[in-house]
Design an enzyme around this catalytic site. Structure first.
Site, PDB file in Angstrom:
ATOM      1  N   ARG A 199      -4.511  -0.620  -2.802  1.00 45.72           N
ATOM      2  CA  ARG A 199      -3.101  -0.619  -3.214  1.00 45.72           C
ATOM      3  C   ARG A 199      -3.029  -0.876  -4.721  1.00 45.72           C
ATOM      4  O   ARG A 199      -4.035  -1.223  -5.335  1.00 45.72           O
ATOM      5  CB  ARG A 199      -2.312  -1.689  -2.454  1.00 45.72           C
ATOM      6  CG  ARG A 199      -3.002  -3.051  -2.513  1.00 45.72           C
ATOM      7  CD  ARG A 199      -2.065  -4.193  -2.510  1.00 45.72           C
ATOM      8  NE  ARG A 199      -1.212  -4.220  -3.674  1.00 45.72           N
ATOM      9  CZ  ARG A 199      -1.608  -4.637  -4.888  1.00 45.72           C
ATOM     10  NH1 ARG A 199      -2.830  -5.054  -5.120  1.00 45.72           N
ATOM     11  NH2 ARG A 199      -0.746  -4.628  -5.895  1.00 45.72           N
ATOM     12  N   GLY A 200      -1.802  -0.736  -5.261  1.00 43.65           N
ATOM     13  CA  GLY A 200      -1.618  -0.865  -6.699  1.00 43.65           C
ATOM     14  C   GLY A 200      -1.753   0.523  -7.320  1.00 43.65           C
ATOM     15  O   GLY A 200      -2.704   1.259  -7.014  1.00 43.65           O
ATOM     16  N   ALA A 201      -0.794   0.890  -8.166  1.00 44.19           N
ATOM     17  CA  ALA A 201      -0.721   2.282  -8.628  1.00 44.19           C
ATOM     18  C   ALA A 201      -2.011   2.790  -9.280  1.00 44.19           C
ATOM     19  O   ALA A 201      -2.519   3.856  -8.901  1.00 44.19           O
ATOM     20  CB  ALA A 201       0.479   2.442  -9.563  1.00 44.19           C
ATOM     21  N   ARG A 229       0.984   7.892   0.234  1.00 44.37           N
ATOM     22  CA  ARG A 229       2.062   6.984  -0.200  1.00 44.37           C
ATOM     23  C   ARG A 229       2.838   7.733  -1.284  1.00 44.37           C
ATOM     24  O   ARG A 229       2.230   8.244  -2.222  1.00 44.37           O
ATOM     25  CB  ARG A 229       1.520   5.658  -0.744  1.00 44.37           C
ATOM     26  CG  ARG A 229       0.896   4.781   0.327  1.00 44.37           C
ATOM     27  CD  ARG A 229       0.600   3.390  -0.214  1.00 44.37           C
ATOM     28  NE  ARG A 229       1.784   2.544  -0.222  1.00 44.37           N
ATOM     29  CZ  ARG A 229       1.853   1.377  -0.881  1.00 44.37           C
ATOM     30  NH1 ARG A 229       0.819   0.951  -1.595  1.00 44.37           N
ATOM     31  NH2 ARG A 229       2.948   0.638  -0.828  1.00 44.37           N
ATOM     32  N   GLN A 232       1.682  -9.859  -1.766  1.00 46.16           N
ATOM     33  CA  GLN A 232       0.660  -9.486  -2.750  1.00 46.16           C
ATOM     34  C   GLN A 232       0.525 -10.562  -3.845  1.00 46.16           C
ATOM     35  O   GLN A 232      -0.546 -10.743  -4.409  1.00 46.16           O
ATOM     36  CB  GLN A 232       1.011  -8.145  -3.409  1.00 46.16           C
ATOM     37  CG  GLN A 232       0.836  -6.925  -2.514  1.00 46.16           C
ATOM     38  CD  GLN A 232       2.113  -6.555  -1.779  1.00 46.16           C
ATOM     39  OE1 GLN A 232       2.956  -7.414  -1.513  1.00 46.16           O
ATOM     40  NE2 GLN A 232       2.271  -5.292  -1.445  1.00 46.16           N
ATOM     41  N   ASP A 291       5.040   1.479 -10.654  1.00 45.12           N
ATOM     42  CA  ASP A 291       4.508   2.513  -9.764  1.00 45.12           C
ATOM     43  C   ASP A 291       4.893   3.913 -10.226  1.00 45.12           C
ATOM     44  O   ASP A 291       4.155   4.875  -9.992  1.00 45.12           O
ATOM     45  CB  ASP A 291       4.982   2.273  -8.332  1.00 45.12           C
ATOM     46  CG  ASP A 291       4.187   1.142  -7.718  1.00 45.12           C
ATOM     47  OD1 ASP A 291       4.599  -0.024  -7.873  1.00 45.12           O
ATOM     48  OD2 ASP A 291       3.121   1.420  -7.131  1.00 45.12           O
ATOM     49  N   ASN A 302       8.961  -0.243  -9.078  1.00 41.03           N
ATOM     50  CA  ASN A 302       7.871  -1.214  -8.874  1.00 41.03           C
ATOM     51  C   ASN A 302       8.151  -1.940  -7.559  1.00 41.03           C
ATOM     52  O   ASN A 302       9.175  -1.693  -6.897  1.00 41.03           O
ATOM     53  CB  ASN A 302       7.796  -2.183 -10.064  1.00 41.03           C
ATOM     54  CG  ASN A 302       6.514  -3.013 -10.047  1.00 41.03           C
ATOM     55  OD1 ASN A 302       5.421  -2.468  -9.881  1.00 41.03           O
ATOM     56  ND2 ASN A 302       6.629  -4.323 -10.183  1.00 41.03           N
ATOM     57  N   LYS A 303       7.268  -2.831  -7.200  1.00 44.12           N
ATOM     58  CA  LYS A 303       7.357  -3.546  -5.927  1.00 44.12           C
ATOM     59  C   LYS A 303       8.759  -4.104  -5.686  1.00 44.12           C
ATOM     60  O   LYS A 303       9.387  -4.644  -6.602  1.00 44.12           O
ATOM     61  CB  LYS A 303       6.314  -4.668  -5.930  1.00 44.12           C
ATOM     62  CG  LYS A 303       6.291  -5.585  -4.731  1.00 44.12           C
ATOM     63  CD  LYS A 303       6.198  -4.861  -3.415  1.00 44.12           C
ATOM     64  CE  LYS A 303       5.042  -3.893  -3.332  1.00 44.12           C
ATOM     65  NZ  LYS A 303       5.160  -2.981  -2.142  1.00 44.12           N
TER      66      LYS A 303
HETATM   67  O1  MRU Z   1       2.718  -1.732  -2.344  1.00 43.28           O
HETATM   68  P1  MRU Z   1       1.758  -2.031  -3.440  1.00 43.28           P
HETATM   69  O2  MRU Z   1       1.056  -3.329  -3.260  1.00 43.28           O
HETATM   70  O3  MRU Z   1       0.817  -0.888  -3.713  1.00 43.28           O
HETATM   71  O4  MRU Z   1       2.678  -2.175  -4.740  1.00 43.28           O
HETATM   72  C1  MRU Z   1       2.055  -2.442  -5.963  1.00 43.28           C
HETATM   73  C2  MRU Z   1       3.018  -2.659  -7.065  1.00 43.28           C
HETATM   74  O5  MRU Z   1       4.203  -2.526  -6.936  1.00 43.28           O
HETATM   75  C3  MRU Z   1       2.416  -2.954  -8.420  1.00 43.28           C
HETATM   76  O6  MRU Z   1       3.258  -3.784  -9.157  1.00 43.28           O
HETATM   77  C4  MRU Z   1       2.210  -1.638  -9.173  1.00 43.28           C
HETATM   78  O7  MRU Z   1       1.513  -0.715  -8.380  1.00 43.28           O
HETATM   79  C5  MRU Z   1       1.487  -1.832 -10.438  1.00 43.28           C
HETATM   80  S1  MRU Z   1      -0.207  -2.309 -10.191  1.00 43.28           S
HETATM   81  C6  MRU Z   1      -0.927  -2.411 -11.716  1.00 43.28           C
END
Ligand code: MRU
Length: 349
Positions: free
Chosen positions: A68-70, A106, A210, A251, A261-262
């Protein structure tokens, strides 16, 4: 968005020059015909590596947030196409079908489809060329995040006068969310290494935690002082004067600077604006989606209601309760002090 040409890219250099705390091992990589990655679902209690030898295994790992994470998703997309190209060396059509499936695993993080498309362009040259491009994506991600986070650390030192700084962050943007090092949490690492950081308030990040699970794990690992903060307490922490600046990741970033973003990032930005606290987004250029004029076109992933109606596998609501469970929100550009990438600093006009 306005790339702020007026900003001095060397400002703050003295405070952060020469520091380079360890980013730790890569979160995701290629190893002898398979993708190896940290299982982020098992953390913080168990550090487990996954070895993914099929595209189905990769898609499953992405969808249940083991990866996970962009930026890490961008790497996963690139490696996934490389994996498919090696499995179907004589069948480019099969690789293209796999590529579409990976890109759709995703929808919100721009990096996933970006990573897929970037390496797919090398498919006519064969599987080894695809893998070489995927390896380049990984190396560039680490370099981009180190540079973007260094610039962001310099910027917050300019924007905030209090020393040492108290930073609030949301979700996990560290080495786990990237190939290595991290974006917003990478800036935190830079500040800590320069002796400019007091502590981090890490939003727990409901509903999948997270922040509580992964950001706290990384901060503890790095020896950085932190406390976990319920998302709902972030505004109160600001009102009580406990926060000097907010650092978050992204994201997908639309052309006007709106940032997906999240879920929970938008309320943090509202609270920061109310208290006059700088709100800084740190992301690689690969997170920009300039095909979208603004954030209204960003596809927001909605996840299983059970993530909200249950906690740790146990129901917390009456049987049959529904849930509104968007995984991301969109923060309007006018609430964002700056967006920092490896090459530019954007400020809302
Ligand atoms: O659902 P996730 O855990 O993939 O969401 C991640 C986020 O929203 C992060 O803030 C974003 O991807 C940036 S990670 C450097």
């Amino acid at each position: 968005m306005d790339a702020s040409a007026g900003m001095d890219p060397s400002a703050g250099m003295d405070a952060t020059a020469g520091m380079d705390a360890s980013a730790g091992p890569r979160t995701i990589d290629w190893d002898a015909g398979a993708i190896v990655t940290v299982d982020q679902v098992a953390l913080p209690h168990e550090h487990r590596m996954l070895r993914l030898g099929t595209v189905d295994q990769l898609i499953d790992a992405i969808q249940r947030l083991a990866i996970r994470g962009a930026p890490a998703l961008g790497a996963a997309g690139a490696l996934g196409v490389a994996l498919s190209a090696h499995l179907h060396a004589d069948d480019p059509e099969a690789v293209r079908i796999d590529a579409d499936r990976i890109a759709a695993a995703r929808p919100t993080a721009a990096n996933l489809a970006w990573g897929v498309q970037r390496v797919l362009d090398r498919l006519p040259e064969g599987a080894d060329a695809v893998l070489a491009e995927a390896r380049a994506v990984l190396a560039e991600d680490e370099r981009a995040n180190r540079e973007a986070s260094r610039r962001a650390a310099e910027l917050v030192l300019e924007l905030c006068s209090r020393r040492p700084l108290r930073v609030l962050t949301h979700c996990n943007t560290g080495r786990l969310a990237t190939v290595a090092w991290g974006t917003a949490l990478g800036a935190v690492r830079h500040l800590a290494a320069a002796g400019q950081l007091d502590y981090v308030l890490a939003d727990e990040t409901r509903p999948l935690l997270q922040g509580a699970r992964l950001t706290a794990y990384e901060l503890a690992e790095a020896g950085i002082r932190y406390r976990v903060c319920p998302d709902s307490a972030a505004a109160t922490a600001m009102a009580q004067g406990l926060v000097d600046c907010v650092l978050v990741g992204a994201d997908r970033i639309a052309a006007n600077g709106d940032v997906a973003n999240k879920i929970g990032t938008f309320p943090v930005a509202l609270a920061a604006a109310r208290h006059g606290i700088p709100f800084v987004v740190v992301a690689p250029e690969s997170t920009l989606d300039l095909s979208l004029p603004d954030g209204s076109g960003i596809v927001i992933e909605h996840r299983d209601p059970a993530e909200v109606t249950h906690f740790d596998g146990q129901p917390v609501t009456p049987a049959g309760a529904g849930a509104f469970n968007p995984a991301f929100d969109v923060t309007p550009a006018d609430l964002i002090t700056a967006i920092v990438t490896e090459t530019r600093i954007y400020r809302a006009p």
